[in-house]
Design an enzyme around this catalytic site. Structure first.
Site, PDB file in Angstrom:
ATOM      1  N   ALA A  39      34.084  41.587  46.472  1.00 52.34           N
ATOM      2  CA  ALA A  39      34.872  41.862  47.894  1.00 52.34           C
ATOM      3  C   ALA A  39      35.801  43.170  47.851  1.00 52.34           C
ATOM      4  O   ALA A  39      36.228  43.063  46.796  1.00 52.34           O
ATOM      5  CB  ALA A  39      36.245  40.466  47.602  1.00 52.34           C
ATOM      6  N   THR A  92      41.946  43.507  49.581  1.00 51.55           N
ATOM      7  CA  THR A  92      43.324  43.761  49.483  1.00 51.55           C
ATOM      8  C   THR A  92      43.426  45.158  49.451  1.00 51.55           C
ATOM      9  O   THR A  92      42.962  46.130  49.430  1.00 51.55           O
ATOM     10  CB  THR A  92      43.574  43.480  48.568  1.00 51.55           C
ATOM     11  N   ALA A 113      36.605  30.029  46.768  1.00 49.21           N
ATOM     12  CA  ALA A 113      37.552  31.093  45.515  1.00 49.21           C
ATOM     13  C   ALA A 113      38.672  30.554  44.955  1.00 49.21           C
ATOM     14  O   ALA A 113      38.855  30.753  43.894  1.00 49.21           O
ATOM     15  CB  ALA A 113      38.530  32.187  46.834  1.00 49.21           C
ATOM     16  N   GLY A 145      53.094  36.120  14.162  1.00 46.24           N
ATOM     17  CA  GLY A 145      52.712  37.342  14.419  1.00 46.24           C
ATOM     18  C   GLY A 145      50.992  38.269  14.221  1.00 46.24           C
ATOM     19  O   GLY A 145      51.080  38.602  15.174  1.00 46.24           O
ATOM     20  N   GLU A 166      43.420  35.836  44.333  1.00 45.82           N
ATOM     21  CA  GLU A 166      43.200  34.534  44.402  1.00 45.82           C
ATOM     22  C   GLU A 166      44.639  33.628  45.327  1.00 45.82           C
ATOM     23  O   GLU A 166      44.442  32.586  45.584  1.00 45.82           O
ATOM     24  CB  GLU A 166      42.431  33.950  43.852  1.00 45.82           C
TER      25      GLU A 166
END
Length: 551
Positions: free
Chosen positions: A278, A281, A408, A506, A529
């Site tokens: 995809a 963006t 999605a 730790g 998403e």
């Protein structure tokens, strides 16, 4: 508490919690919709209240769906004592959050008083059934839950559907055998998922689960896809995310593609021969898709020329097909100017990720969610054929994309469930093996409490996710339900990962311990998403737009 007694609590709880949800909806309307419609200025001024309402509605729905699952188990005679304990622990906590304060973030607690609901919240919490739930899901139930798990009692994970249960069993065994043992080494090497694993997933039908059988897919529903994604993500989030790439592209093409586009691409995606990515963006846009600037220009030769920059492109180099959103309509600067393109490209490698004229870029080093890698891509004269427009419809890209966001986001919720489970698996093993002060640390109440809540919250988030998937299967609009599933499941994944690392102490901070990877993988789920804040905005505004009494 016996199953019949617990069933009675659940039967009373569902209408009670829904009534509180309606009260919250009415309070939000009074604040944000003084004229009957949402006031944009008030939505911005009172964004915290809007998002708090969204979180309240999400938690209410999670309680209702989980209680409904418990009642279905009871009706089928399959509600065991451990299942009742898990539900009691999870529901008691979520009901307490509804009545007392919901964590929208680690430093953001939304309380009923902020919507003027303190009186209703107190009355809700005082109901006998709610008080009984608090008693059933308290410290003793958490202790008993952990002790039962230590003794080998198995939780019921049934979807009350034999086919779905078989799918879960098949993919859990596959992930345990082929993914989990190797995930940490792959993560530390920051390597792409081996092609051999992709081939195995293709042979299992992962890339065509929701693609219609007439195009070579399995023709199964969204719940099946959720279960597969959850189990693969329990091994490693990257393995669970591979199928999501194909589902997004498959949904786009199946719902909006031309007959020729469906014939060309769907069988290839279903078989795994074509891996999609995809490409939406951009560096300065994020969720503000109306601001996209990548341009698609028709050349005199009738081809499309693409110019612009994209970022956060998952599995971009090894993909064969880009679903590419670009601005195609001159002079149209809003959503109406966006077109979705089906853009084929050659596969790249580490040395040359984008071996195509007009494309360049490289990978973005990231903390987690490795295995497919994230890329930035620059388009400078990249060309596409005239028929690359999805469905042959220019200016419809935003609308087409919105139709896939539901799937999605449901898939992201499923990935979050898998990550949440892996965090529990690791914490459980460590807590039972690690000895301090002469005892396994699982015997310490604070450790046991964490483990109990990890299981309970994951179960609750699962029911909300499967509910959203079921709504999608029926062809119903479910942007609100999908947003709720992602919002809650992502929070649970992060909470589980954080608690799991705390249990490791730790050691958990060392790269050699797998929980360090799970923490990094979990963190992204609240962002991609649509960030948690975006989900809350979608949910809140969507519920305000419903007719009073709806929902």
């Amino acid at each position: 508490m016996a199953a019949p007694e617990f069933s009675e609590i659940l039967q009373i709880l569902v209408p009670a919690v829904r009534a509180y949800g309606h009260a919250a909806q009415n309070a939000a309307r009074s604040l944000l919709c003084p004229t009957g419609r949402a006031d944009p200025a008030l939505l911005l001024r009172h964004q915290r209240a809007l998002h708090g309402f969204a979180w309240t509605a999400t938690t209410v729905e999670a309680v209702a769906q989980s209680a409904a699952w418990g009642l279905r188990l009871a009706d089928a005679g399959r509600l065991g004592a451990l299942d009742a304990q898990v539900l009691a622990v999870g529901l008691a906590e979520y009901v307490a959050q509804v009545a007392g304060g919901i964590p929208m973030g680690q430093n953001e607690i939304f309380r009923p008083r902020e919507l003027g609901l303190h009186v209703q919240a107190e009355a809700f919490a005082a109901l006998p059934a709610v008080q009984d739930l608090f008693a059933a899901g308290g410290a003793e139930a958490r202790r008993a839950l952990v002790e039962a798990l230590r003794s080998g009692v198995q939780l019921s994970e049934t979807a009350l559907d034999d086919e779905l249960d078989l799918i879960r069993d098949q993919f859990r065994r596959f992930a345990e055998r082929e993914v989990t043992p190797h995930a940490q080494a792959w993560h530390l090497a920051d390597a792409l998922i081996p092609q051999a694993l992709i081939d195995e997933l293709a042979a299992l039908g992962v890339f065509g689960i929701c693609i219609p059988a007439e195009y070579g897919g399995m023709g199964l529903g969204k719940r099946a896809m959720c279960i597969v994604t959850e189990e693969l993500s329990r091994g490693w989030i990257a393995a669970g995310s591979l199928g999501t790439r194909s589902e997004i592209a498959g949904d786009l093409i199946a719902t909006a593609g031309t007959p020729a586009q469906k014939t060309r691409w769907l069988p290839a995606i279903a078989s795994g021969r074509v891996l999609p990515t995809a490409v939406f963006t951009e560096p300065d846009c994020g969720s503000d898709l109306a601001s996209l600037r990548t341009r698609a220009t028709l050349t005199p030769q009738g081809r499309w020329r693409i110019d612009g920059n994209k970022i956060w492109i998952t599995h971009g180099a090894r993909s064969d097909l880009m679903t590419l959103l670009a601005r195609s309509e001159p002079g149209v600067e809003d959503h109406a100017g966006l077109t979705m393109f089906l853009a084929p490209k050659p596969r790249g490698d580490d040395a040359r990720p984008f071996p195509a004229a007009g494309m360049s870029g490289g990978d973005i080093p990231v903390l987690g969610y490795r295995g497919m890698k994230e890329y930035e891509i620059a388009f400078d004269g990249f060309e596409l054929e005239a028929d690359a427009v999805l469905g042959g419809r220019r200016g419809q890209g935003f609308r087409q994309l919105m139709q896939t966001f539901e799937s999605a986001r449901i898939q992201t919720a499923a990935r979050a469930l898998g990550v949440a489970w892996r965090a529990f698996d690791l914490a459980w093993r460590y807590a039972n093996e690690r000895r301090q002060f002469g005892a396994a640390i699982v015997q310490f109440p604070r450790v046991a409490d964490k483990l109990a809540m990890m299981v309970a919250e994951t179960f609750v988030a699962r029911q909300l996710t499967l509910h959203a998937a079921a709504e999608k299967e029926q062809g119903l609009r479910c942007d609100i339900e999908a947003g709720m599933a992602k919002l809650l499941a992502a929070r649970v994944a992060w909470s589980n990962a954080d608690a799991g690392l705390q249990i490791h102490g730790g050691n958990g901070y060392a790269l050699e311990f797998e929980i360090s990877r799970v923490l990094c993988d979990a963190r992204i789920l609240n962002i991609f998403e649509g960030a948690a804040e975006i989900q809350a905005q979608v949910i809140g505004r969507g519920l305000l737009a419903q007719a009073p009494g709806a929902g």
